[in-house]
Design a protein around this motif. Structure first.
Motif, PDB file in Angstrom:
ATOM      1  N   ALA A   1       8.829   3.124  51.823  1.00  0.00           N
ATOM      2  CA  ALA A   1       8.906   2.540  50.384  1.00  0.00           C
ATOM      3  C   ALA A   1       8.573   3.560  49.289  1.00  0.00           C
ATOM      4  O   ALA A   1       8.223   4.466  49.566  1.00  0.00           O
ATOM      5  CB  ALA A   1       7.555   1.562  50.499  1.00  0.00           C
ATOM      6  N   ASP A   2       9.437   3.163  48.328  1.00  0.00           N
ATOM      7  CA  ASP A   2       9.008   3.818  47.057  1.00  0.00           C
ATOM      8  C   ASP A   2       7.761   3.083  46.398  1.00  0.00           C
ATOM      9  O   ASP A   2       7.532   4.032  45.571  1.00  0.00           O
ATOM     10  CB  ASP A   2      10.312   3.599  46.042  1.00  0.00           C
ATOM     11  CG  ASP A   2      11.465   4.345  46.480  1.00  0.00           C
ATOM     12  OD1 ASP A   2      11.518   5.208  47.407  1.00  0.00           O
ATOM     13  OD2 ASP A   2      12.693   3.967  46.110  1.00  0.00           O
ATOM     14  N   SER A   3       7.564   2.019  46.631  1.00  0.00           N
ATOM     15  CA  SER A   3       6.069   1.609  46.086  1.00  0.00           C
ATOM     16  C   SER A   3       5.808   0.372  47.087  1.00  0.00           C
ATOM     17  O   SER A   3       6.719  -0.332  47.688  1.00  0.00           O
ATOM     18  CB  SER A   3       6.377   0.761  44.796  1.00  0.00           C
ATOM     19  OG  SER A   3       7.354  -0.152  44.709  1.00  0.00           O
TER      20      SER A   3
ATOM     21  N   GLU B   1      19.398  -2.605  41.100  1.00  0.00           N
ATOM     22  CA  GLU B   1      19.502  -1.038  41.831  1.00  0.00           C
ATOM     23  C   GLU B   1      19.070  -1.106  43.224  1.00  0.00           C
ATOM     24  O   GLU B   1      19.604  -0.340  43.838  1.00  0.00           O
ATOM     25  CB  GLU B   1      18.886  -0.228  40.778  1.00  0.00           C
ATOM     26  CG  GLU B   1      19.384   0.042  39.539  1.00  0.00           C
ATOM     27  CD  GLU B   1      20.809   0.604  39.546  1.00  0.00           C
ATOM     28  OE1 GLU B   1      21.302   1.233  40.545  1.00  0.00           O
ATOM     29  OE2 GLU B   1      21.910   0.194  38.505  1.00  0.00           O
ATOM     30  N   GLN B   2      17.817  -1.788  43.292  1.00  0.00           N
ATOM     31  CA  GLN B   2      17.056  -1.578  44.477  1.00  0.00           C
ATOM     32  C   GLN B   2      16.739  -3.090  44.953  1.00  0.00           C
ATOM     33  O   GLN B   2      16.632  -4.157  44.359  1.00  0.00           O
ATOM     34  CB  GLN B   2      15.878  -0.699  44.207  1.00  0.00           C
ATOM     35  CG  GLN B   2      16.030   0.738  43.953  1.00  0.00           C
ATOM     36  CD  GLN B   2      14.722   1.101  43.670  1.00  0.00           C
ATOM     37  OE1 GLN B   2      13.965   1.089  42.719  1.00  0.00           O
ATOM     38  NE2 GLN B   2      14.219   2.087  44.481  1.00  0.00           N
ATOM     39  N   ALA B   3      16.523  -3.101  46.377  1.00  0.00           N
ATOM     40  CA  ALA B   3      15.926  -4.162  47.087  1.00  0.00           C
ATOM     41  C   ALA B   3      14.569  -4.484  46.624  1.00  0.00           C
ATOM     42  O   ALA B   3      13.779  -3.309  46.400  1.00  0.00           O
ATOM     43  CB  ALA B   3      16.290  -4.178  48.569  1.00  0.00           C
ATOM     44  N   PHE B   4      13.867  -5.480  47.193  1.00  0.00           N
ATOM     45  CA  PHE B   4      12.445  -5.886  47.028  1.00  0.00           C
ATOM     46  C   PHE B   4      12.014  -6.873  47.769  1.00  0.00           C
ATOM     47  O   PHE B   4      12.878  -7.852  48.160  1.00  0.00           O
ATOM     48  CB  PHE B   4      12.228  -6.248  45.468  1.00  0.00           C
ATOM     49  CG  PHE B   4      10.847  -6.569  45.038  1.00  0.00           C
ATOM     50  CD1 PHE B   4      10.059  -5.345  44.883  1.00  0.00           C
ATOM     51  CD2 PHE B   4      10.175  -7.740  45.135  1.00  0.00           C
ATOM     52  CE1 PHE B   4       8.672  -5.439  44.496  1.00  0.00           C
ATOM     53  CE2 PHE B   4       8.868  -8.067  44.902  1.00  0.00           C
ATOM     54  CZ  PHE B   4       8.129  -6.666  44.784  1.00  0.00           C
ATOM     55  N   VAL B   5      10.860  -6.720  48.599  1.00  0.00           N
ATOM     56  CA  VAL B   5      10.608  -7.725  49.603  1.00  0.00           C
ATOM     57  C   VAL B   5       8.962  -8.346  48.919  1.00  0.00           C
ATOM     58  O   VAL B   5       8.410  -7.348  48.619  1.00  0.00           O
ATOM     59  CB  VAL B   5      10.493  -7.177  50.786  1.00  0.00           C
ATOM     60  CG1 VAL B   5       9.671  -6.088  51.024  1.00  0.00           C
ATOM     61  CG2 VAL B   5      10.188  -8.460  51.788  1.00  0.00           C
ATOM     62  N   ALA B   6       9.060  -9.505  49.157  1.00  0.00           N
ATOM     63  CA  ALA B   6       7.536 -10.181  48.890  1.00  0.00           C
ATOM     64  C   ALA B   6       7.189 -10.945  49.718  1.00  0.00           C
ATOM     65  O   ALA B   6       7.994 -12.000  50.310  1.00  0.00           O
ATOM     66  CB  ALA B   6       7.613 -10.634  47.509  1.00  0.00           C
ATOM     67  N   MET B   7       5.868 -10.935  50.464  1.00  0.00           N
ATOM     68  CA  MET B   7       5.517 -11.830  51.501  1.00  0.00           C
ATOM     69  C   MET B   7       4.189 -12.594  50.998  1.00  0.00           C
ATOM     70  O   MET B   7       3.324 -11.946  50.693  1.00  0.00           O
ATOM     71  CB  MET B   7       5.228 -11.147  52.739  1.00  0.00           C
ATOM     72  CG  MET B   7       6.324 -10.562  53.347  1.00  0.00           C
ATOM     73  SD  MET B   7       5.979  -9.414  54.886  1.00  0.00           S
ATOM     74  CE  MET B   7       5.407  -8.255  54.082  1.00  0.00           C
TER      75      MET B   7
ATOM     76  N   THR C   1      15.163  -0.381  55.026  1.00  0.00           N
ATOM     77  CA  THR C   1      15.792  -1.759  54.711  1.00  0.00           C
ATOM     78  C   THR C   1      14.472  -2.651  54.319  1.00  0.00           C
ATOM     79  O   THR C   1      13.487  -1.989  54.642  1.00  0.00           O
ATOM     80  CB  THR C   1      16.621  -2.519  55.895  1.00  0.00           C
ATOM     81  OG1 THR C   1      15.412  -2.455  57.184  1.00  0.00           O
ATOM     82  CG2 THR C   1      17.603  -1.830  56.489  1.00  0.00           C
ATOM     83  N   ALA C   2      14.826  -4.012  53.940  1.00  0.00           N
ATOM     84  CA  ALA C   2      13.704  -4.700  53.328  1.00  0.00           C
ATOM     85  C   ALA C   2      12.983  -5.143  54.731  1.00  0.00           C
ATOM     86  O   ALA C   2      11.784  -5.245  54.652  1.00  0.00           O
ATOM     87  CB  ALA C   2      14.304  -5.700  52.801  1.00  0.00           C
TER      88      ALA C   2
ATOM     89  N   PHE D   1      -2.119 -14.705  49.360  1.00  0.00           N
ATOM     90  CA  PHE D   1      -2.181 -13.155  49.454  1.00  0.00           C
ATOM     91  C   PHE D   1      -0.597 -12.549  49.685  1.00  0.00           C
ATOM     92  O   PHE D   1      -0.021 -13.087  50.314  1.00  0.00           O
ATOM     93  CB  PHE D   1      -2.919 -12.835  50.516  1.00  0.00           C
ATOM     94  CG  PHE D   1      -3.388 -11.525  50.892  1.00  0.00           C
ATOM     95  CD1 PHE D   1      -4.720 -11.017  50.773  1.00  0.00           C
ATOM     96  CD2 PHE D   1      -2.623 -10.532  51.108  1.00  0.00           C
ATOM     97  CE1 PHE D   1      -5.028  -9.755  50.770  1.00  0.00           C
ATOM     98  CE2 PHE D   1      -2.878  -9.325  51.245  1.00  0.00           C
ATOM     99  CZ  PHE D   1      -4.185  -8.829  50.994  1.00  0.00           C
ATOM    100  N   VAL D   2      -0.466 -11.778  48.658  1.00  0.00           N
ATOM    101  CA  VAL D   2       0.982 -11.144  48.500  1.00  0.00           C
ATOM    102  C   VAL D   2       0.945  -9.838  48.902  1.00  0.00           C
ATOM    103  O   VAL D   2      -0.083  -9.068  48.484  1.00  0.00           O
ATOM    104  CB  VAL D   2       1.422 -11.487  47.223  1.00  0.00           C
ATOM    105  CG1 VAL D   2       2.969 -10.928  47.085  1.00  0.00           C
ATOM    106  CG2 VAL D   2       1.611 -12.850  47.074  1.00  0.00           C
ATOM    107  N   LEU D   3       1.913  -9.418  49.836  1.00  0.00           N
ATOM    108  CA  LEU D   3       2.324  -8.248  50.183  1.00  0.00           C
ATOM    109  C   LEU D   3       3.690  -7.858  49.455  1.00  0.00           C
ATOM    110  O   LEU D   3       4.399  -8.717  49.785  1.00  0.00           O
ATOM    111  CB  LEU D   3       2.186  -7.625  51.852  1.00  0.00           C
ATOM    112  CG  LEU D   3       1.036  -7.968  52.466  1.00  0.00           C
ATOM    113  CD1 LEU D   3       1.089  -7.948  53.944  1.00  0.00           C
ATOM    114  CD2 LEU D   3      -0.003  -6.881  51.750  1.00  0.00           C
ATOM    115  N   SER D   4       3.934  -6.846  48.974  1.00  0.00           N
ATOM    116  CA  SER D   4       5.254  -6.669  48.312  1.00  0.00           C
ATOM    117  C   SER D   4       5.605  -5.124  48.377  1.00  0.00           C
ATOM    118  O   SER D   4       4.837  -4.214  48.178  1.00  0.00           O
ATOM    119  CB  SER D   4       5.346  -7.225  46.900  1.00  0.00           C
ATOM    120  OG  SER D   4       4.476  -6.502  46.090  1.00  0.00           O
ATOM    121  N   GLY D   5       6.946  -4.719  47.889  1.00  0.00           N
ATOM    122  CA  GLY D   5       7.240  -3.317  47.857  1.00  0.00           C
ATOM    123  C   GLY D   5       8.957  -3.125  47.814  1.00  0.00           C
ATOM    124  O   GLY D   5       9.511  -4.050  47.902  1.00  0.00           O
TER     125      GLY D   5
END
Length: 486
Positions: free
Chosen positions: A338-340, A282-288, A366-367, A355-359
């Motif tokens: 962001a929603d989260s 349903e939604q995009a997601f990004v993780a760095m 947009t992502a 170390f991870v940043l995500s949301g």
């Protein structure tokens, strides 16, 4: 069972700790009080022994209730596998419940239940573990059962044929039917190219499809040796009695040469790595993921160890409690992006750290916009530093998490096992908390400046795809843990 390392409770569950900062200036006195209460009396102190065959025994007396936790830890996990048999450590964990020279398949669990106990097992990148929680007067019984299983595991091929299908279904449910789990699996395979952390703990499906019963038996014979194992016992026990029982059970297992894992250092990263993961969602997601130092020596920290701790504090400042920086700026702010949003610092393990940043981008964002917003929060710390009140809150909550963990016999045993796997002393918690208290705002600002460059970053973006006609919505929850239960 998902085990969060005592050290990482700060990141994983600070929001469950005290919600309010202590007044400025009271932290040092609180720490002094914590340190004084943490010193165990001789009757409750952790004791560690080496059995004649090289197996370790760690005992933590806790007489508050007539119960005990018995754990067997193996310093072997998915990082010790080879390509072509990924997932075999986890499959072996399943097969350990399928019989021994003395017990039929399933009988181990039936006997533990008859003793009034609970049991389970877990596998992750760094280790495998088995545990029972039982009335303390039945401890000797489970030590006999577990030592027999450890030394004499055996089962017919038909048991493997049934259980490998169970593991495949576990992979489908936990990973392939969870878009974010698929993303994190792909992210790990991209971040780590020469280190075995690139492999999923559950294994690649192609390897599970081709795995044989003898693959599992060979892994068992190679790695399940006394020198790779530790027994951890916490609860209402007498140390000398436990030691005698351990020698009479585990100590009778013949010593065998232990396989030494070859060091596999991760190759230098030479620029940004980017991947897209297309999944019905349903939604995009990004993780760095950013390459980061690990804590290796808690008794004499070097510069890398101190930077790892400072990164842990940075993660907590960003996302360690309700209303922390990421939530305030990206989720609750006027320019809602962001929603989260979250951060984590995985700084402890036998392999390399990240170390991870995500949301999840907010509607209309947009992502790519979220990626920039997440990085901007780290750049803000790099430029302006952090406030003393933020550090105070983080450190206070970390102390609280240590106090809460002592209330659980299971938590005590898990912590001791985890630190043993990492080659750390039994008082690692206390040593790390004291080092945490030395982390300054300048330390946090320094690591924010140092470890978040483009050449240390790998970005994974979930690109939502339409579902096939009649396909049910897939789970929206986060990725499955790297630790798999039986």
């Amino acid at each position: 069972m998902k085990r969060t390392l005592s050290l990482l409770v700060l990141v994983a569950s600070l929001s469950a700790a005290a919600e309010n900062s202590v007044p400025a200036g009271t932290l040092s006195s609180s720490l002094a009080e914590w340190a004084s209460t943490s010193a165990a009396s001789p009757a409750t102190a952790v004791q560690q022994f080496t059995l004649g065959n090289g197996m370790q025994l760690i005992v933590q007396p806790d007489r508050r209730a007539p119960t005990a936790v018995h754990m067997l830890w193996l310093r072997v996990g998915s990082m010790d596998e080879v390509d072509g048999t990924t997932g075999v450590a986890h499959v072996l964990e399943h097969m350990m419940f399928k019989g021994s020279e003395k017990l039929a398949p399933g009988e181990f669990s039936r006997r533990v239940a008859a003793l009034g106990g609970l049991e389970n097992a877990f596998t992750n990148r760094d280790y495998t573990g088995y545990y029972q929680q039982i009335p303390s007067n039945r401890l000797r019984d489970v030590m006999e059962l577990e030592s027999d299983r450890f030394a004499h595991n055996q089962w017919p091929d038909e048991e493997f044929a049934k259980e490998i299908e169970v593991v495949k279904e576990e992979r489908r449910m936990r990973t392939e039917d969870n878009p974010r789990s698929m993303l994190f699996e792909q992210l790990s395979a991209t971040v780590f190219q020469s280190n075995p952390y690139r492999r999923p703990v559950v294994g690649w499906m192609s390897d599970l499809n081709s795995m044989t019963a003898d693959d599992v038996r060979n892994f068992y014979r190679q790695w399940y040796v006394p020198a790779k194992a530790a027994i951890v016992i916490a609860g209402d026990v007498d140390v000398e009695q436990v030691k005698a029982w351990a020698e009479a059970t585990y100590g009778q297992i013949p010593a065998r040469a232990a396989v030494q894992s070859k060091p596999q250092q991760e190759a230098q990263q030479l620029g940004i790595r980017r991947i897209e993961v297309k999944q019905p969602a349903e939604q995009a997601f990004v993780a760095m993921a950013f390459r980061a130092p690990s804590i290796r020596n808690v008794e004499n920290l070097d510069a890398q160890d101190k930077d790892a701790l400072a990164l842990l504090v940075l993660s907590a400042v960003l996302d360690g409690y309700d209303g922390a920086r990421l939530e305030r700026a990206l989720v609750q702010g006027q320019e809602r992006v962001a929603d989260s949003a979250s951060s984590s610092a995985s700084i402890m393990g036998r392999g390399p750290s990240v170390f991870v940043l995500s949301g999840v981008p907010a509607k209309g964002k947009t992502a790519a916009q979220l990626e920039q917003a997440l990085r901007a929060q780290v750049r803000r710390v790099a430029k302006d530093g952090v406030q003393a009140t933020e550090l105070e809150r983080v450190k206070t909550q970390w102390m609280a998490s240590q106090v809460y963990e002592r209330d659980s016999v299971m938590g005590q045993a898990q912590g001791l096992g985890n630190y043993w796997v990492m080659g750390m002393p039994t008082n690692a918690d206390e040593l790390l908390v004291k080092e945490l208290m030395k982390i300054t705002a300048a330390d946090v600002q320094r690591v924010a400046q140092r470890y978040f460059g483009d050449d240390q970053m790998t970005v994974a973006t979930l690109v939502p795809q339409p579902r096939a006609a009649g396909q049910a919505p897939r789970p929206a929850q986060g990725a499955a843990s790297d630790t798999l239960e039986h």
